[in-house]
Motif scaffolding. Structure first.
Motif, PDB file in Angstrom:
ATOM      1  N   VAL A   1       2.102   3.079  -7.246  1.00  0.00           N
ATOM      2  CA  VAL A   1       1.415   2.554  -8.353  1.00  0.00           C
ATOM      3  C   VAL A   1       0.294   1.480  -7.994  1.00  0.00           C
ATOM      4  O   VAL A   1       0.677   0.721  -7.045  1.00  0.00           O
ATOM      5  CB  VAL A   1       2.225   1.618  -9.322  1.00  0.00           C
ATOM      6  N   LYS A   2      -1.071   1.774  -8.026  1.00  0.00           N
ATOM      7  CA  LYS A   2      -2.114   0.845  -7.565  1.00  0.00           C
ATOM      8  C   LYS A   2      -2.032  -0.397  -8.631  1.00  0.00           C
ATOM      9  O   LYS A   2      -2.269  -0.349  -9.818  1.00  0.00           O
ATOM     10  CB  LYS A   2      -3.361   1.625  -7.871  1.00  0.00           C
ATOM     11  N   VAL A   3      -2.000  -1.311  -7.527  1.00  0.00           N
ATOM     12  CA  VAL A   3      -1.863  -2.779  -8.339  1.00  0.00           C
ATOM     13  C   VAL A   3      -3.065  -3.650  -7.538  1.00  0.00           C
ATOM     14  O   VAL A   3      -2.854  -3.925  -6.486  1.00  0.00           O
ATOM     15  CB  VAL A   3      -0.550  -3.557  -7.980  1.00  0.00           C
ATOM     16  N   GLY A   4      -4.086  -3.884  -8.403  1.00  0.00           N
ATOM     17  CA  GLY A   4      -5.303  -4.476  -7.596  1.00  0.00           C
ATOM     18  C   GLY A   4      -5.975  -3.403  -6.796  1.00  0.00           C
ATOM     19  O   GLY A   4      -6.176  -2.380  -6.990  1.00  0.00           O
ATOM     20  N   ASP A   5      -6.099  -3.978  -5.176  1.00  0.00           N
ATOM     21  CA  ASP A   5      -6.558  -3.112  -4.414  1.00  0.00           C
ATOM     22  C   ASP A   5      -5.525  -2.432  -3.534  1.00  0.00           C
ATOM     23  O   ASP A   5      -6.016  -1.944  -2.289  1.00  0.00           O
ATOM     24  CB  ASP A   5      -7.448  -3.987  -3.525  1.00  0.00           C
ATOM     25  N   GLU A   6      -4.367  -2.499  -3.907  1.00  0.00           N
ATOM     26  CA  GLU A   6      -3.343  -2.004  -3.155  1.00  0.00           C
ATOM     27  C   GLU A   6      -2.472  -1.069  -3.653  1.00  0.00           C
ATOM     28  O   GLU A   6      -2.328  -1.104  -4.987  1.00  0.00           O
ATOM     29  CB  GLU A   6      -2.592  -2.892  -2.283  1.00  0.00           C
ATOM     30  N   TYR A   7      -1.736  -0.255  -3.002  1.00  0.00           N
ATOM     31  CA  TYR A   7      -0.709   1.014  -3.688  1.00  0.00           C
ATOM     32  C   TYR A   7       0.530   0.333  -3.199  1.00  0.00           C
ATOM     33  O   TYR A   7       0.898  -0.021  -1.976  1.00  0.00           O
ATOM     34  CB  TYR A   7      -0.916   2.431  -3.015  1.00  0.00           C
ATOM     35  N   LEU A   8       1.435   0.168  -4.326  1.00  0.00           N
ATOM     36  CA  LEU A   8       2.853  -0.529  -3.967  1.00  0.00           C
ATOM     37  C   LEU A   8       3.736   0.545  -4.492  1.00  0.00           C
ATOM     38  O   LEU A   8       3.470   1.550  -5.235  1.00  0.00           O
ATOM     39  CB  LEU A   8       2.651  -1.832  -4.809  1.00  0.00           C
ATOM     40  N   HIS A   9       5.057   0.579  -4.265  1.00  0.00           N
ATOM     41  CA  HIS A   9       6.072   1.485  -4.920  1.00  0.00           C
ATOM     42  C   HIS A   9       6.794   0.649  -5.924  1.00  0.00           C
ATOM     43  O   HIS A   9       7.439  -0.412  -5.655  1.00  0.00           O
ATOM     44  CB  HIS A   9       7.085   1.777  -3.672  1.00  0.00           C
ATOM     45  N   ALA A  10       7.017   1.285  -6.814  1.00  0.00           N
ATOM     46  CA  ALA A  10       7.743   0.735  -7.986  1.00  0.00           C
ATOM     47  C   ALA A  10       9.022   0.358  -7.741  1.00  0.00           C
ATOM     48  O   ALA A  10       9.606  -0.725  -8.147  1.00  0.00           O
ATOM     49  CB  ALA A  10       7.515   1.707  -9.231  1.00  0.00           C
ATOM     50  N   CYS A  11       9.822   1.182  -7.034  1.00  0.00           N
ATOM     51  CA  CYS A  11      11.232   1.002  -6.750  1.00  0.00           C
ATOM     52  C   CYS A  11      11.499  -0.156  -5.808  1.00  0.00           C
ATOM     53  O   CYS A  11      12.566  -0.921  -5.808  1.00  0.00           O
ATOM     54  CB  CYS A  11      11.724   2.446  -6.330  1.00  0.00           C
TER      55      CYS A  11
ATOM     56  N   VAL B   1      -2.604  -3.539 -12.939  1.00  0.00           N
ATOM     57  CA  VAL B   1      -2.134  -2.233 -12.759  1.00  0.00           C
ATOM     58  C   VAL B   1      -3.033  -1.310 -12.999  1.00  0.00           C
ATOM     59  O   VAL B   1      -3.781  -1.222 -14.327  1.00  0.00           O
ATOM     60  CB  VAL B   1      -0.711  -1.863 -13.451  1.00  0.00           C
ATOM     61  N   ASP B   2      -3.237  -0.339 -12.311  1.00  0.00           N
ATOM     62  CA  ASP B   2      -4.307   1.055 -12.628  1.00  0.00           C
ATOM     63  C   ASP B   2      -3.312   1.757 -13.672  1.00  0.00           C
ATOM     64  O   ASP B   2      -2.738   2.867 -13.159  1.00  0.00           O
ATOM     65  CB  ASP B   2      -4.671   1.474 -11.625  1.00  0.00           C
ATOM     66  N   PHE B   3      -3.263   1.793 -14.930  1.00  0.00           N
ATOM     67  CA  PHE B   3      -2.451   2.396 -15.920  1.00  0.00           C
ATOM     68  C   PHE B   3      -2.944   3.965 -15.570  1.00  0.00           C
ATOM     69  O   PHE B   3      -2.164   4.792 -15.977  1.00  0.00           O
ATOM     70  CB  PHE B   3      -2.407   2.027 -17.131  1.00  0.00           C
ATOM     71  N   ASP B   4      -4.290   4.377 -15.783  1.00  0.00           N
ATOM     72  CA  ASP B   4      -4.807   5.464 -15.546  1.00  0.00           C
ATOM     73  C   ASP B   4      -4.158   6.502 -14.522  1.00  0.00           C
ATOM     74  O   ASP B   4      -3.711   7.519 -14.856  1.00  0.00           O
ATOM     75  CB  ASP B   4      -6.211   5.625 -15.832  1.00  0.00           C
ATOM     76  N   ASP B   5      -4.233   5.708 -13.192  1.00  0.00           N
ATOM     77  CA  ASP B   5      -3.569   6.356 -12.181  1.00  0.00           C
ATOM     78  C   ASP B   5      -2.191   6.874 -12.483  1.00  0.00           C
ATOM     79  O   ASP B   5      -1.512   7.866 -12.331  1.00  0.00           O
ATOM     80  CB  ASP B   5      -3.798   5.817 -11.003  1.00  0.00           C
ATOM     81  N   ALA B   6      -1.359   5.734 -13.053  1.00  0.00           N
ATOM     82  CA  ALA B   6      -0.078   5.868 -13.437  1.00  0.00           C
ATOM     83  C   ALA B   6       0.232   6.910 -14.504  1.00  0.00           C
ATOM     84  O   ALA B   6       1.140   7.710 -14.301  1.00  0.00           O
ATOM     85  CB  ALA B   6       0.392   4.632 -13.880  1.00  0.00           C
ATOM     86  N   LEU B   7      -0.514   7.202 -15.212  1.00  0.00           N
ATOM     87  CA  LEU B   7      -0.472   8.173 -16.235  1.00  0.00           C
ATOM     88  C   LEU B   7      -0.544   9.576 -15.751  1.00  0.00           C
ATOM     89  O   LEU B   7       0.080  10.334 -15.980  1.00  0.00           O
ATOM     90  CB  LEU B   7      -1.338   7.907 -17.428  1.00  0.00           C
TER      91      LEU B   7
ATOM     92  N   GLY C   1      -4.914  19.908 -14.823  1.00  0.00           N
ATOM     93  CA  GLY C   1      -5.983  18.836 -14.523  1.00  0.00           C
ATOM     94  C   GLY C   1      -6.406  18.371 -16.060  1.00  0.00           C
ATOM     95  O   GLY C   1      -6.486  17.353 -16.335  1.00  0.00           O
ATOM     96  N   LYS C   2      -6.438  19.307 -16.996  1.00  0.00           N
ATOM     97  CA  LYS C   2      -6.960  19.016 -18.048  1.00  0.00           C
ATOM     98  C   LYS C   2      -5.930  17.996 -18.949  1.00  0.00           C
ATOM     99  O   LYS C   2      -6.444  16.898 -19.554  1.00  0.00           O
ATOM    100  CB  LYS C   2      -7.036  19.955 -19.083  1.00  0.00           C
ATOM    101  N   ALA C   3      -4.749  18.413 -19.021  1.00  0.00           N
ATOM    102  CA  ALA C   3      -3.499  17.741 -19.594  1.00  0.00           C
ATOM    103  C   ALA C   3      -3.490  16.360 -18.984  1.00  0.00           C
ATOM    104  O   ALA C   3      -3.423  15.339 -19.675  1.00  0.00           O
ATOM    105  CB  ALA C   3      -2.141  18.326 -19.111  1.00  0.00           C
ATOM    106  N   ALA C   4      -3.486  16.265 -17.571  1.00  0.00           N
ATOM    107  CA  ALA C   4      -3.511  14.946 -16.825  1.00  0.00           C
ATOM    108  C   ALA C   4      -4.421  13.942 -17.321  1.00  0.00           C
ATOM    109  O   ALA C   4      -4.514  12.917 -17.458  1.00  0.00           O
ATOM    110  CB  ALA C   4      -3.505  15.079 -15.636  1.00  0.00           C
ATOM    111  N   SER C   5      -5.868  14.437 -17.523  1.00  0.00           N
ATOM    112  CA  SER C   5      -6.827  13.823 -17.994  1.00  0.00           C
ATOM    113  C   SER C   5      -6.763  13.218 -19.178  1.00  0.00           C
ATOM    114  O   SER C   5      -7.229  12.276 -19.566  1.00  0.00           O
ATOM    115  CB  SER C   5      -8.346  14.562 -17.556  1.00  0.00           C
ATOM    116  N   GLU C   6      -6.220  14.001 -19.995  1.00  0.00           N
ATOM    117  CA  GLU C   6      -6.234  13.801 -21.536  1.00  0.00           C
ATOM    118  C   GLU C   6      -5.353  12.363 -21.649  1.00  0.00           C
ATOM    119  O   GLU C   6      -5.244  11.490 -22.298  1.00  0.00           O
ATOM    120  CB  GLU C   6      -5.553  14.936 -22.483  1.00  0.00           C
TER     121      GLU C   6
END
Length: 298
Positions: A227-237, A248-254, A284-289
């Motif tokens: 998950v992208k948090v600020g300028d870095e990628y972290l692991h949720a677990c 949090v970059d929610f669009d990336d997470a979605l 790709g379309k579903a993910a972007s939606e």
């Protein structure tokens, strides 16, 4: 082996299960999770703790029967046992020093938000709890939440409980009424947490979100929960599951959240014989939606 002591249906989709695991029960804290396997050939799945009783040596989990493993798990009865039940994993939610909080649960996320609300209440915090469900028949834990909150607001998409709307609308109303929160904690669908963070951002209210919906193996090895948090990628677990909702970059997470749907459908079909839903296949379309921020469940 880890014996199942109690199992009950909270609604047509959700099961609450009490598992005997004394060592975990003594250590686990709100926000942490366990990994379980039904048998030695089974899939490992992460489930966040709903409650624990250190004296009785039990840990309570709440889950929705949606995938192949959770459907099998929902059919298990007291007296049967799980092959693996490992934890506590992840980091506890940082709750120390909070004096006034709003805890928000979306759907099944309510079960995960409950231990945080209970801990805050038990430590002298004034707690509002807002929960959201598609319909009143899916609402869970209302009595338990009432016992550990100053105010409980239950929203439904269809208004079947007389309170139609989104959890973000209820949150905005409480802020407008002067609720002086020093913490908002949101647990539920990623899109819901996105809009909770957007609601609190203009007011500078500290906002934590639980990114457990992204977790797969629970150890950071698979990389599926990045998950992208600020300028870095972290692991949720291993770095979470809780993160600053304003970073949090929610669009990336979605986008990541829909990547594995076709694999989930294949596993479900193999376990149950049900046909694969081709409409759920990720493209790709579903993910972007999804990433565009559909507000369903928010």
């Amino acid at each position: 082996m880890y014996p199942i002591e109690r199992a009950e249906q909270l609604n047509a989709e959700v099961t609450r299960m009490v598992v005997r695991a004394p060592e975990i029960a003594r250590k686990i804290k709100p926000g942490q999770f366990i990994m379980l396997r039904i048998d030695e050939r089974g899939e490992r799945i992460p489930l966040t703790m709903n409650d624990c009783d250190p004296d009785a040596g039990t840990v309570t989990i709440v889950f929705q029967a949606v995938g192949a493993t959770t459907k099998r798990l929902a059919q298990m009865k007291p007296g049967e046992a799980l092959h693996d039940f490992v934890g506590p994993l992840g980091n506890p939610t940082e709750l120390e020093g909070v004096r006034r909080a709003c805890v928000i649960g979306g759907g099944l996320g309510t079960a995960i938000a409950y231990p945080q609300a209970k801990w805050l209440y038990d430590h002298g915090c004034e707690v509002d709890v807002i929960t959201g469900f598609r319909t009143a028949s899916l609402s869970i834990l209302e009595d338990e939440i009432a016992a550990c909150s100053a105010r409980q607001i239950v929203m439904t998409d269809d208004g079947s409980n007389g309170n139609k709307g989104l959890v973000t609308q209820a949150l905005q109303q409480r802020i407008d009424e002067g609720a002086d929160y020093d913490l908002v904690l949101a647990v539920g669908p990623v899109v819901m947490m996105k809009f909770v963070a957007a609601t609190t951002r203009p007011y500078g209210i500290r906002t934590l979100v639980s990114m457990n919906p992204l977790m797969i193996d629970g150890t950071g090895m698979c990389g599926g929960c990045r998950v992208k948090v600020g300028d870095e990628y972290l692991h949720a677990c291993v770095d979470g599951p809780d993160f600053d909702g304003h970073l949090v970059d929610f669009d990336d997470a979605l986008r990541r959240g829909v990547m594995y749907r076709s694999f989930e459908d294949e596993a479900r079909a193999a376990a149950t014989g049900a046909p694969i839903d081709e409409g759920r296949a990720c493209d790709g379309k579903a993910a972007s939606e999804v990433a565009a921020g559909q507000r369903k469940g928010a």
